[in-house]
Design a protein around this motif. Structure first.
Motif, mmCIF file in Angstrom:
data_model
loop_
_atom_site.group_PDB
_atom_site.id
_atom_site.type_symbol
_atom_site.label_atom_id
_atom_site.label_comp_id
_atom_site.label_asym_id
_atom_site.label_seq_id
_atom_site.Cartn_x
_atom_site.Cartn_y
_atom_site.Cartn_z
ATOM 1 N N ARG A 1 -6.303 -7.613 1.570
ATOM 2 C CA ARG A 1 -6.253 -6.199 2.007
ATOM 3 C C ARG A 1 -4.954 -5.535 1.577
ATOM 4 O O ARG A 1 -4.852 -4.309 1.637
ATOM 5 N N MET B 1 -5.941 -3.609 -4.129
ATOM 6 C CA MET B 1 -6.274 -2.706 -3.019
ATOM 7 C C MET B 1 -5.371 -1.478 -3.052
ATOM 8 O O MET B 1 -5.822 -0.347 -2.826
ATOM 9 N N ALA C 1 -13.032 -0.278 3.394
ATOM 10 C CA ALA C 1 -12.918 -1.659 2.939
ATOM 11 C C ALA C 1 -13.239 -2.565 4.119
ATOM 12 O O ALA C 1 -12.602 -2.466 5.182
ATOM 13 N N ILE D 1 -9.375 0.214 6.552
ATOM 14 C CA ILE D 1 -9.335 -1.168 6.092
ATOM 15 C C ILE D 1 -9.561 -2.064 7.301
ATOM 16 O O ILE D 1 -8.747 -2.077 8.232
ATOM 17 N N ASP D 2 -10.699 -2.764 7.322
ATOM 18 C CA ASP D 2 -11.103 -3.564 8.483
ATOM 19 C C ASP D 2 -11.019 -2.721 9.759
ATOM 20 O O ASP D 2 -10.598 -3.202 10.817
ATOM 21 N N LEU E 1 0.828 -1.208 0.000
ATOM 22 C CA LEU E 1 0.000 0.000 0.000
ATOM 23 C C LEU E 1 0.861 1.257 0.000
ATOM 24 O O LEU E 1 0.644 2.167 -0.799
ATOM 25 N N LEU F 1 -5.838 0.937 10.008
ATOM 26 C CA LEU F 1 -5.949 -0.514 9.910
ATOM 27 C C LEU F 1 -6.463 -1.054 11.239
ATOM 28 O O LEU F 1 -5.845 -0.840 12.287
ATOM 29 N N LEU G 1 -15.210 -6.653 0.813
ATOM 30 C CA LEU G 1 -14.188 -7.688 0.801
ATOM 31 C C LEU G 1 -14.770 -9.040 1.210
ATOM 32 O O LEU G 1 -15.901 -9.127 1.693
ATOM 33 N N ALA H 1 -9.335 6.765 5.061
ATOM 34 C CA ALA H 1 -9.484 5.398 4.561
ATOM 35 C C ALA H 1 -9.389 4.431 5.730
ATOM 36 O O ALA H 1 -8.506 4.572 6.588
ATOM 37 N N LEU I 1 -6.912 2.253 -3.280
ATOM 38 C CA LEU I 1 -6.619 3.184 -2.189
ATOM 39 C C LEU I 1 -5.902 4.414 -2.711
ATOM 40 O O LEU I 1 -6.268 5.557 -2.383
#
Length: 283
Positions: free
Chosen positions: A258, A263, A218, A167-168, A89, A142, A249, A165, A267
């Motif tokens: 991820r 991704m 996400a 992610i999970d 990422l 995250l 997802l 953003a 992102l």
């Protein structure tokens, strides 16, 4: 301790899928050893907590924006730096001429507390003085880091954040507090409380009172650590429609999908859209 952190700052200016009470699984392939500093990587120490600034090879004439990355529960910036997942990422962000701050978040289990945000603000201040910054900051959270990322974009944050953003990512602090005794104890310690945080301390509740944000969310219905319905899906109802993106997802919490090329592309495109919007408004 949070009070002491706050005072010192004023003077100076993830849960695993296997059990609800465990720490977040390591970001794929993350060893525990301290990282070696590479070219373009600078270590920042704030009150004994280390963060890492990653700077692109060169910033355009107008400067680079900064993306602050907040880590999962029981992890740190060093683990993100040495992982085989997060660099997929951050590498894409660097290629797109974003600087990246892998944040120590004030410690491994600060759960996005205001006192920890004050420490991140000091790291942000130091980081933005070390490269050609264009004045804009974005946040990526995250797992547990979702709370820090979201709080940093709300009114009253010590630095401005123009898009978030997750992610999970956790956004529902009160839900996290009620989900497991180990989380409850950590949150009580981080917030200096003995009872559930009130709505005034919950980033999700405060987001309902704030202007709509550009959001990239996400999340997976298969995630048994951070429930998508009460976190990512719920938060996304507050997203600024024309700029935001929801990525549905599959698979467990912080699984490999991820941190893959797709991704990374999505992102990075999200943050690029926000940057292009600023450019378009200036014309």
């Amino acid at each position: 301790m949070p009070v002491l952190r706050s005072l010192l700052f004023s003077i100076l200016l993830w849960g695993g899928a296997q059990a609800a009470t465990t720490a977040a699984p390591p970001v794929p392939g993350a060893p525990l050893s301290a990282p070696e500093q590479g070219r373009g990587t600078q270590a920042l120490d704030v009150l004994g907590v280390r963060s890492y600034l990653l700077v692109p090879g060169r910033c355009p004439a107008g400067g680079c924006a900064l993306v602050v990355v907040s880590h999962p529960r029981a992890q740190d910036a060093a683990r993100m730096l040495r992982s085989t997942g997060v660099p997929a990422l951050t590498g894409a962000l660097l290629q797109a001429q974003f600087a990246v701050l892998l944040s120590g978040d004030g410690g491994p289990t600060t759960w996005g507390s205001p006192d920890a945000l004050a420490e991140v603000a000091q790291a942000h201040l130091e980081a933005t003085g070390r490269f050609r910054w264009n004045g804009r900051t974005y946040a990526l959270g995250l797992s547990m880091g979702g709370l820090m990322a979201l709080r940093s974009a709300l009114p009253g944050s010590p630095y401005a954040v123009s898009g978030v953003a997750l992610i999970d990512g956790w956004s529902d602090l009160r839900g996290a507090w009620g989900s497991a005794m180990s989380r409850r104890e950590e949150i009580n310690a981080a917030y200096s409380r003995t009872s559930a945080p009130g709505p005034d301390l919950d980033p999700l509740q405060q987001a309902y009172l704030a202007p709509m944000l550009p959001l990239f969310v996400a999340a997976s219905p298969d995630d048994t650590t951070v429930p998508a319905r009460s976190n990512g899906e719920r938060l996304f109802t507050l997203a600024q429609p024309e700029l935001s993106e929801y990525v549905a997802l599959t698979g467990p919490h912080l699984g490999a999908n991820r941190f893959n090329a797709e991704m990374a592309r999505r992102l990075t495109s999200f943050f690029q859209r926000l940057e292009q919007g600023v450019t378009a408004r200036r014309r």
